[in-house]
Scaffold this active site. Structure first.
Site, PDB file in Angstrom:
ATOM      1  CE1 TYR A  18      -3.749   2.525   1.023  1.00 22.99           C
ATOM      2  CE2 TYR A  18      -1.931   3.555   2.212  1.00 22.99           C
ATOM      3  CZ  TYR A  18      -3.211   3.608   1.690  1.00 22.99           C
ATOM      4  OH  TYR A  18      -3.938   4.763   1.823  1.00 22.99           O
ATOM      5  CD  GLU A  60      -6.114   4.594  -0.830  1.00 26.69           C
ATOM      6  OE1 GLU A  60      -6.080   4.524   0.400  1.00 26.69           O
ATOM      7  OE2 GLU A  60      -7.186   4.543  -1.486  1.00 26.69           O
TER       8      GLU A  60
END
Length: 397
Positions: free
Chosen positions: A118, A206
């Site tokens: 991530y 993101e």
């Protein structure tokens, strides 16, 4: 402003961020044609909506079927997958039960995934710097990681005066357990992504998941890109990427009328000038036992026409049982706001209780205009008084 995954990836590609080859399609035939342009033998067909959790989502007309992200082993299978998604409503954790209609899909080349990570860039307002967040828990919602495994979230801050440095990326790379060729690939990826984040005036970027391939490459498998609305005047090309279908109709209406509006699920509509005052108004409505139906900031240059548009947007929400106007007059004088309130109330034939609290420049004249309007407007002396009266009026209604 949010954009679709395929739009975000195309932008990031221009800055040297590594993404997989893919093509957008609006029909099953176009999806098959898109797959034939890719190397194969595996293709990924992804629903393009402004919501996360697409892979785990379910379609309204096929709740027990596959989600909004599907693998295909041939162009024909890619066509079939697209047909099952296009013009169908996909429900995910982030869409709510009403879901979102899938109007396009993104057909992307497959990838040999060794690890899923991530990575995100966002502004940390507590320190006034860009924060780079990373985690080994790729593919999971970061909120769940923060709640259950906060120790797995890594963070570094970037001084805007110097920009991102190699040590920022290496610190994260080592924390993620990357080694060898992977470290260099990660440093290059982070540097390119920072360039895109700053130059495009992003609010958040993101990448979830960020994958490490078996060959040691670092690739963005997904991309959520959101821009700072206040900076869009510098990026007319980015404004063109807005998908009106993905916005709440009331929020779209507000954007077109230069109003700051966010729909909520309460019963008291709010019209306020100034974001801080709007937040305080929402809080005090909750304090006195009700809930706000919206955040609406008419801005410091509000006039009668803008007030009318604000009322129209608020009253288009069928959940609204009452309206609270909380204005501190400065550039937008209280008499001007009062005139707008009276005109809007008459033009829209307002049928819900209306509580008005005015303070600031020309406040007495503003109160006089409201009092002599002949309308059933409930005046308030201060914010607490206004909130109490609004909640009482709604509960009584």
């Amino acid at each position: 402003m949010n954009i679709h995954e395929y739009q975000g990836k195309e932008l990031l590609r221009r800055y040297g961020v590594t993404v997989l080859e893919g093509h957008v399609a609006e029909t099953p035939d176009a999806a098959e044609a898109a797959a034939r342009k890719l190397p194969g033998p595996i293709y990924v067909v992804k629903s393009q909506i402004h919501a996360g959790g697409r892979g785990a989502g379910r379609f309204v007309d096929d709740p027990n079927g596959k989600g909004g992200v599907r693998l295909a082993k041939s162009p024909e299978e890619a066509k079939a997958a697209a047909a099952a998604m296009l013009n169908h409503v996909l429900v995910t954790k982030q869409t709510g039960p009403e879901g979102k209609l899938v109007r396009r899909v993104y057909v992307e080349a497959g990838c040999d995934i060794a690890r899923e990570l991530y990575l995100a860039f966002l502004l940390d307002r507590d320190v006034g710097r860009v924060a780079i967040m990373a985690s080994t828990e790729g593919g999971m919602e970061i909120e769940e990681v923060a709640e259950h495994h906060p120790e797995k979230i890594l963070k570094v801050h970037v001084d805007p005066a110097t920009g991102v440095q190699g040590w920022h990326a290496r610190k994260l790379a080592f924390g993620l357990g990357l080694e060898g060729k992977q470290v260099g690939a990660f440093v290059k990826f982070v540097t390119a992504l920072y360039g895109a984040y700053v130059e495009l005036d992003c609010a958040i970027v993101e990448i979830n998941p960020l994958v490490v391939t078996k060959g040691g490459d670092v690739v963005a498998l997904d991309a959520k890109v959101s821009f700072d609305d206040s900076a869009l005047y510098r990026h007319k090309d980015l404004e063109a990427l807005r998908d009106d279908h993905e916005m709440d109709p009331k929020e779209l209406d507000a954007v077109q009328n230069d109003l700051n509006y966010v729909a909520l699920d309460g019963e008291i509509g709010c019209m306020v000038n100034g974001a801080g005052l709007a937040m305080a108004t929402m809080d005090i409505i909750k304090l006195y036992g009700s809930s706000p139906a919206n955040f609406l900031d008419v801005g410091g240059t509000a006039n009668a026409a803008r007030v009318t548009e604000a009322f129209r947007i608020i009253t288009s929400d069928t959940n609204v049982k009452g309206i609270l106007v909380n204005i501190f007059g400065g550039i937008a004088k209280c008499d001007m706001i009062a005139t707008g309130i009276v005109e809007a109330s008459k033009n829209l034939s307002l049928k819900v209780p209306l509580v008005v609290r005015l303070e600031g420049t020309n406040v007495e004249l503003g109160k006089k205009i409201l009092a002599e309007s002949g309308l059933a407007i409930i005046p308030a002396d201060n914010l607490a008084d206004a909130a109490q009266k609004a909640v009482a009026a709604v509960k009584g209604a």
